[in-house]
Design an enzyme around this catalytic site. Sequence first.
Site, PDB file in Angstrom:
ATOM      1  N   THR A   1     -14.819   5.454  11.288  1.00 47.02           N
ATOM      2  CA  THR A   1     -15.996   5.235  12.132  1.00 47.02           C
ATOM      3  C   THR A   1     -15.816   4.025  13.021  1.00 47.02           C
ATOM      4  O   THR A   1     -15.413   2.962  12.569  1.00 47.02           O
ATOM      5  CB  THR A   1     -17.245   4.996  11.265  1.00 47.02           C
TER       6      THR A   1
ATOM      7  N   ARG B   1       0.832  -1.216   0.000  1.00 44.29           N
ATOM      8  CA  ARG B   1       0.000   0.000   0.000  1.00 44.29           C
ATOM      9  C   ARG B   1       0.860   1.257   0.000  1.00 44.29           C
ATOM     10  O   ARG B   1       0.606   2.196  -0.747  1.00 44.29           O
ATOM     11  CB  ARG B   1      -0.899   0.028   1.238  1.00 44.29           C
TER      12      ARG B   1
ATOM     13  N   ARG C   1     -16.563  -3.183  -1.029  1.00 42.21           N
ATOM     14  CA  ARG C   1     -17.017  -3.636   0.281  1.00 42.21           C
ATOM     15  C   ARG C   1     -18.539  -3.510   0.396  1.00 42.21           C
ATOM     16  O   ARG C   1     -19.100  -2.460   0.137  1.00 42.21           O
ATOM     17  CB  ARG C   1     -16.318  -2.845   1.383  1.00 42.21           C
TER      18      ARG C   1
ATOM     19  N   GLU D   1     -17.026   7.996  -0.624  1.00 45.22           N
ATOM     20  CA  GLU D   1     -16.120   7.576  -1.675  1.00 45.22           C
ATOM     21  C   GLU D   1     -16.645   8.053  -3.032  1.00 45.22           C
ATOM     22  O   GLU D   1     -17.852   8.116  -3.247  1.00 45.22           O
ATOM     23  CB  GLU D   1     -15.963   6.053  -1.651  1.00 45.22           C
TER      24      GLU D   1
ATOM     25  N   CYS E   1     -19.640   1.425   5.269  1.00 43.75           N
ATOM     26  CA  CYS E   1     -20.139   2.067   6.489  1.00 43.75           C
ATOM     27  C   CYS E   1     -21.571   1.744   6.893  1.00 43.75           C
ATOM     28  O   CYS E   1     -21.830   1.455   8.063  1.00 43.75           O
ATOM     29  CB  CYS E   1     -20.019   3.582   6.350  1.00 43.75           C
TER      30      CYS E   1
ATOM     31  N   ALA F   1     -25.726   9.569  11.652  1.00 41.71           N
ATOM     32  CA  ALA F   1     -25.809  10.171  10.308  1.00 41.71           C
ATOM     33  C   ALA F   1     -25.856   9.061   9.253  1.00 41.71           C
ATOM     34  O   ALA F   1     -26.689   9.093   8.338  1.00 41.71           O
ATOM     35  CB  ALA F   1     -24.617  11.094  10.069  1.00 41.71           C
TER      36      ALA F   1
ATOM     37  N   GLU G   1     -15.074  10.989  10.129  1.00 37.69           N
ATOM     38  CA  GLU G   1     -14.945  11.420   8.745  1.00 37.69           C
ATOM     39  C   GLU G   1     -16.289  11.308   8.049  1.00 37.69           C
ATOM     40  O   GLU G   1     -16.949  10.291   8.161  1.00 37.69           O
ATOM     41  CB  GLU G   1     -13.912  10.528   8.048  1.00 37.69           C
TER      42      GLU G   1
HETATM   43  C1  UDX Z   1     -21.155   6.979   3.414  1.00 39.67           C
HETATM   44  C2  UDX Z   1     -21.595   8.376   3.914  1.00 39.67           C
HETATM   45  O1  UDX Z   1     -22.294   9.069   2.862  1.00 39.67           O
HETATM   46  C3  UDX Z   1     -20.410   9.171   4.373  1.00 39.67           C
HETATM   47  O2  UDX Z   1     -20.827  10.426   4.902  1.00 39.67           O
HETATM   48  C4  UDX Z   1     -19.704   8.365   5.439  1.00 39.67           C
HETATM   49  O3  UDX Z   1     -18.604   9.042   5.928  1.00 39.67           O
HETATM   50  C5  UDX Z   1     -19.283   6.997   4.913  1.00 39.67           C
HETATM   51  O4  UDX Z   1     -20.426   6.322   4.426  1.00 39.67           O
HETATM   52  P1  UDX Z   1     -20.082   6.014   1.166  1.00 39.67           P
HETATM   53  O5  UDX Z   1     -20.298   4.669   1.785  1.00 39.67           O
HETATM   54  O6  UDX Z   1     -18.752   6.322   0.566  1.00 39.67           O
HETATM   55  O7  UDX Z   1     -20.330   7.165   2.255  1.00 39.67           O
HETATM   56  O8  UDX Z   1     -21.150   6.225  -0.006  1.00 39.67           O
HETATM   57  P2  UDX Z   1     -22.599   6.882  -0.156  1.00 39.67           P
HETATM   58  O9  UDX Z   1     -22.541   7.884  -1.236  1.00 39.67           O
HETATM   59  O10 UDX Z   1     -23.173   7.308   1.138  1.00 39.67           O
HETATM   60  O11 UDX Z   1     -23.460   5.652  -0.737  1.00 39.67           O
HETATM   61  C6  UDX Z   1     -23.711   4.474   0.026  1.00 39.67           C
HETATM   62  C7  UDX Z   1     -24.565   3.498  -0.755  1.00 39.67           C
HETATM   63  O12 UDX Z   1     -25.881   3.984  -0.941  1.00 39.67           O
HETATM   64  C8  UDX Z   1     -24.026   3.203  -2.151  1.00 39.67           C
HETATM   65  O13 UDX Z   1     -24.141   1.818  -2.417  1.00 39.67           O
HETATM   66  C9  UDX Z   1     -24.919   4.025  -3.054  1.00 39.67           C
HETATM   67  O14 UDX Z   1     -24.980   3.517  -4.355  1.00 39.67           O
HETATM   68  C10 UDX Z   1     -26.251   3.907  -2.314  1.00 39.67           C
HETATM   69  N1  UDX Z   1     -27.192   5.011  -2.604  1.00 39.67           N
HETATM   70  C11 UDX Z   1     -26.852   6.301  -2.313  1.00 39.67           C
HETATM   71  C12 UDX Z   1     -28.441   4.718  -3.141  1.00 39.67           C
HETATM   72  O15 UDX Z   1     -28.754   3.558  -3.390  1.00 39.67           O
HETATM   73  N2  UDX Z   1     -29.315   5.754  -3.366  1.00 39.67           N
HETATM   74  C13 UDX Z   1     -29.009   7.053  -3.080  1.00 39.67           C
HETATM   75  O16 UDX Z   1     -29.862   7.927  -3.300  1.00 39.67           O
HETATM   76  C14 UDX Z   1     -27.730   7.338  -2.529  1.00 39.67           C
HETATM   77  P1  ADP Z   2     -10.912   2.687   5.636  1.00 38.50           P
HETATM   78  O1  ADP Z   2     -11.936   2.565   4.537  1.00 38.50           O
HETATM   79  O2  ADP Z   2     -11.556   2.799   6.998  1.00 38.50           O
HETATM   80  O3  ADP Z   2      -9.888   3.741   5.381  1.00 38.50           O
HETATM   81  P2  ADP Z   2      -9.049   0.614   4.779  1.00 38.50           P
HETATM   82  O4  ADP Z   2      -9.198  -0.869   4.939  1.00 38.50           O
HETATM   83  O5  ADP Z   2      -9.106   1.203   3.407  1.00 38.50           O
HETATM   84  O6  ADP Z   2     -10.152   1.273   5.726  1.00 38.50           O
HETATM   85  O7  ADP Z   2      -7.670   1.109   5.441  1.00 38.50           O
HETATM   86  C1  ADP Z   2      -7.192   0.705   6.650  1.00 38.50           C
HETATM   87  C2  ADP Z   2      -5.660   0.588   6.556  1.00 38.50           C
HETATM   88  O8  ADP Z   2      -5.112   0.466   7.884  1.00 38.50           O
HETATM   89  C3  ADP Z   2      -5.151  -0.628   5.789  1.00 38.50           C
HETATM   90  O9  ADP Z   2      -4.321  -0.201   4.727  1.00 38.50           O
HETATM   91  C4  ADP Z   2      -4.334  -1.452   6.844  1.00 38.50           C
HETATM   92  O10 ADP Z   2      -3.195  -2.071   6.292  1.00 38.50           O
HETATM   93  C5  ADP Z   2      -3.948  -0.354   7.838  1.00 38.50           C
HETATM   94  N1  ADP Z   2      -3.637  -0.814   9.193  1.00 38.50           N
HETATM   95  C6  ADP Z   2      -4.265  -1.742   9.956  1.00 38.50           C
HETATM   96  N2  ADP Z   2      -3.681  -1.846  11.180  1.00 38.50           N
HETATM   97  C7  ADP Z   2      -2.663  -0.933  11.204  1.00 38.50           C
HETATM   98  C8  ADP Z   2      -1.671  -0.540  12.187  1.00 38.50           C
HETATM   99  N3  ADP Z   2      -1.644  -1.076  13.403  1.00 38.50           N
HETATM  100  N4  ADP Z   2      -0.779   0.433  11.848  1.00 38.50           N
HETATM  101  C9  ADP Z   2      -0.802   0.999  10.618  1.00 38.50           C
HETATM  102  N5  ADP Z   2      -1.708   0.672   9.661  1.00 38.50           N
HETATM  103  C10 ADP Z   2      -2.620  -0.270   9.938  1.00 38.50           C
END
Ligand code: UDX
Ligand code: ADP
Length: 481
Positions: free
Chosen positions: A128, A38, A343, A162, A273, A220, A158
Amino acid sequence: MVKICCLGAGYVGGPTMAVIALKCPAIEVVVVDISTTRISAWNSDQLPIYEPGLDDVVKQCRGRNLFFSTDIEKHVSEADIIFVSVNTPTKTRGLGAGKAADLTYWESAARMIADVSKSDKIVVEKSTVPVKTAEAIEKILTHNNNKGINFQILSNPEFLAEGTAIQDLFKPDRVLIGGRETPEGCKAVELLKSVYANWVPEDQIITTNLWSAELSKLAANAFLAQRISSVNAISALCEATGADVAEVAYSVGKDSRIGPKFLNASVGFGGSCFQKDILNLIYICECNGLPEVADYWKQVIKINDYQKSRFVNRLVSSMFNTVAGKKIAVLGFAFKKDTGDTRETPAIDVCKGLLGDKAKISIYDPQVTEDQIQRDLAMNKFDWDHPIHLQPMSPTAVKEASVEWDAYEATKGAHGVCILTEWDEFKKLDYEKIYENMQKPAFIFDGRNVVDPEKLRKIGFIVYSIGKPLDAWLKDMPAVA
Ligand code: UDX
Ligand code: ADP
């Protein structure tokens, strides 16, 4: 000079730190990770995550005040502020599991911080986590502290989504900082606030106590997921009555108390999330003797699962009640557009449903690799929360799923197409060409409402769009479960 170190170079840590470095040239930001692959990717031209605008931000600051390193101990010991964005705990999954979240990654991160620290530290919980994680980290830090170090724990959840992470970070609706209500706690909150104040108006930086900040984040996400579940429940009713869910959502969203966002019906929500956070809420409700409230949130997840199986059932029943041996093209695998993240993507359940009914599926996604798709399909439902480098590759590759690098290849010779991610390029495909190369009757099942059903019907397709009036063909098919 304030020094920041971020543990975890993932979807949260990477973009967030890049934007802090860009907006705060006087701060040195080092992102560290246990994964050497990474970190090398962050130091290369091929960043490990796809996020519009991210390349540009990284290019501007990398080597200036933004660094990526695997030398975790060095950078932790030198930092004033340590952000923790290691993998979010996900083990509460499974409805009513009644289990606490697994804090393995967090616990080992906290122990390491306690071990290597020689000066006072502010430890910021970023990704989170379940409510009260801050308290657990605080306990680990203070009980392993015989050097008289002052550790202050802050919760700074946060809110980036995405696919729009850079925009969300540049212009956040709000920044939330929770801390202890002691003089040291307030000082730590003020320091973190001063970092964000470099680009976020002060009235948008909200300070609260630790638990309010943690719970606000879960709440939220649960509210957002609930909106999608609500509109998805309405989509089923639209199909049954002849209403159009897009029209209903538009009308409902015009009510200023409701608003237009998060009202797009879909095959189901995904992402790292929503489900995890709702399960965390359920767990907290159960622990606090609130089973009725827990049931309320369980329903949000159940409707999401129902929406996915309703989609598969609709597909199978339309295709003469069987997909055995038929080729189904799957367009889109990521959980939403503009990300390569899979995911909890609804595509996993939909593909598994189709494979379970013996279909041959052919998948195309502009950003998800073949490896990732095969791994997702081979994995048991809740295995993905382990970072890739810790995961054993499953020996049972899914034989009936192939991955193509082009939508036209994927749809060639197919009996049906399903669209599972709303990538913009799917709107612009040459559907006449796709139709020509498919078996007839040619079906399209649009799980994201990206295509214009009328145009496709004119070409000759039988079209199903979530929550839209049904084709005569679909109406004549046996009722779906
Ligand atoms: C979410 C929250 O929006 C963000 O604030 C938090 O920090 C992390 O989780 P994310 O998971 O990146 O972000 O994507 P988001 O845009 O929220 O979409 C989540 C899912 O809902 C996706 O699968 C998306 O396709 C779906 N979605 C979203 C719908 O099906 N309909 C909508 O109107 C909006
Ligand atoms: P998120 O979507 O919450 O950012 P990710 O899975 O994308 O989650 O990222 C988490 C990262 O944290 C991974 O790249 C993983 O290798 C790293 N990680 C896990 N444990 C530790 C640790 N103890 N120190 C540093 N990095 C770590």
